[in-house]
Design a protein around this motif. Structure first.
Motif, PDB file in Angstrom:
ATOM      1  N   GLY A 164       0.822  -1.209   0.000  1.00 20.48           N
ATOM      2  CA  GLY A 164       0.000   0.000   0.000  1.00 20.48           C
ATOM      3  C   GLY A 164       0.857   1.261   0.000  1.00 20.48           C
ATOM      4  O   GLY A 164       0.571   2.234  -0.710  1.00 20.48           O
ATOM      5  N   GLY A 165       1.931   1.264   0.796  1.00 21.14           N
ATOM      6  CA  GLY A 165       2.841   2.411   0.842  1.00 21.14           C
ATOM      7  C   GLY A 165       3.514   2.641  -0.499  1.00 21.14           C
ATOM      8  O   GLY A 165       3.640   3.784  -0.962  1.00 21.14           O
ATOM      9  N   LEU A 166       3.952   1.578  -1.145  1.00 22.88           N
ATOM     10  CA  LEU A 166       4.569   1.711  -2.470  1.00 22.88           C
ATOM     11  C   LEU A 166       3.563   2.245  -3.494  1.00 22.88           C
ATOM     12  O   LEU A 166       3.909   3.074  -4.344  1.00 22.88           O
ATOM     13  N   ALA A 167       2.326   1.779  -3.415  1.00 22.44           N
ATOM     14  CA  ALA A 167       1.289   2.258  -4.340  1.00 22.44           C
ATOM     15  C   ALA A 167       1.035   3.749  -4.129  1.00 22.44           C
ATOM     16  O   ALA A 167       0.895   4.505  -5.104  1.00 22.44           O
ATOM     17  N   LEU A 168       0.992   4.210  -2.866  1.00 23.24           N
ATOM     18  CA  LEU A 168       0.805   5.631  -2.590  1.00 23.24           C
ATOM     19  C   LEU A 168       1.971   6.468  -3.128  1.00 23.24           C
ATOM     20  O   LEU A 168       1.768   7.539  -3.712  1.00 23.24           O
ATOM     21  N   MET A 169       3.187   5.970  -2.948  1.00 27.89           N
ATOM     22  CA  MET A 169       4.355   6.698  -3.455  1.00 27.89           C
ATOM     23  C   MET A 169       4.330   6.775  -4.975  1.00 27.89           C
ATOM     24  O   MET A 169       4.596   7.828  -5.559  1.00 27.89           O
ATOM     25  N   LEU A 170       3.981   5.676  -5.645  1.00 31.64           N
ATOM     26  CA  LEU A 170       3.910   5.660  -7.102  1.00 31.64           C
ATOM     27  C   LEU A 170       2.817   6.604  -7.595  1.00 31.64           C
ATOM     28  O   LEU A 170       3.024   7.361  -8.553  1.00 31.64           O
ATOM     29  N   THR A 171       1.672   6.623  -6.910  1.00 31.34           N
ATOM     30  CA  THR A 171       0.584   7.533  -7.275  1.00 31.34           C
ATOM     31  C   THR A 171       1.033   8.982  -7.118  1.00 31.34           C
ATOM     32  O   THR A 171       0.744   9.828  -7.983  1.00 31.34           O
ATOM     33  N   SER A 172       1.757   9.293  -6.056  1.00 31.22           N
ATOM     34  CA  SER A 172       2.257  10.657  -5.836  1.00 31.22           C
ATOM     35  C   SER A 172       3.226  11.070  -6.925  1.00 31.22           C
ATOM     36  O   SER A 172       3.183  12.196  -7.431  1.00 31.22           O
TER      37      SER A 172
END
Length: 189
Positions: A164-172
């Motif tokens: 989830g953290g990686l997905a948030l960083m990629l989205t940002s």
């Protein structure tokens, strides 16, 4: 040497005398402890194989636990459970039983020694070998370090949090890239 310290069998007139190994838990001062559990395996040439009837040995008193009738070979002791107030050992202890033939090969003398994983004799700061007493031919004392094991942390949910953290960083990163592209487009107009 007492006969009760060995496992004696006879087959076709050939007498076979195998050692009995006693495994004893101790503190770091070599004083006996009650409790603990071992897994005993033997090297079969390709992997560590279970020994029928002796795979799991439980120490219930300060006298240790005995493994009778072990024949020549390389053995591995893994600690599965430590006595209360002590930490489970992180590394296994190895020992070797050698059968030295005497008198034209019709008699074997069994020698036991602490070894490394390859079977080479060595010293081990957490294991020591003692001679015969009571109902065994050899005793291996294994010292434990006092302490409380750390609790197991993490679990199956930690992977989801990381994902989830990686997905948030990629989205940002993608959102910042689009914002930058839109800003550049407005400046060129």
């Amino acid at each position: 040497t007492k006969a009760q310290n060995y496992q004696v069998t006879q087959n076709l007139g050939i007498l076979r005398v195998l050692p009995t190994i006693n495994l004893q838990k101790t503190n770091q001062s070599w004083q006996a402890l009650a409790g603990g559990q071992f897994k005993l395996t033997k090297w079969d040439g390709s992997h560590w194989a279970a020994i029928p009837g002796l795979s799991t040995l439980t120490v219930t008193n300060t006298g240790g636990v005995s493994a009778p009738g072990l024949d020549a070979g390389l053995y591995r002791i893994d600690e599965l459970a430590a006595p209360d107030g002590y930490i489970v050992l992180g590394n296994p202890v190895f020992f070797k039983i050698r059968a030295d033939a005497v008198r034209s090969g019709d008699l074997s003398i069994y020698r036991v020694e602490i070894t490394d994983e390859a079977g080479n004799p060595t010293t081990n700061p957490i294991a020591q070998l003692l001679g015969a007493e009571a109902d065994y031919s050899h005793r291996i004392q294994i010292a434990n370090e006092p302490g409380v094991p750390l609790p197991q942390t993490g679990g199956p949910g930690t992977g989801l949090f990381i994902l989830g953290g990686l997905a948030l960083m990629l989205t940002s990163i993608i959102a910042a890239w689009f914002y930058w592209r839109m800003k550049e487009g407005r400046e060129q107009e």
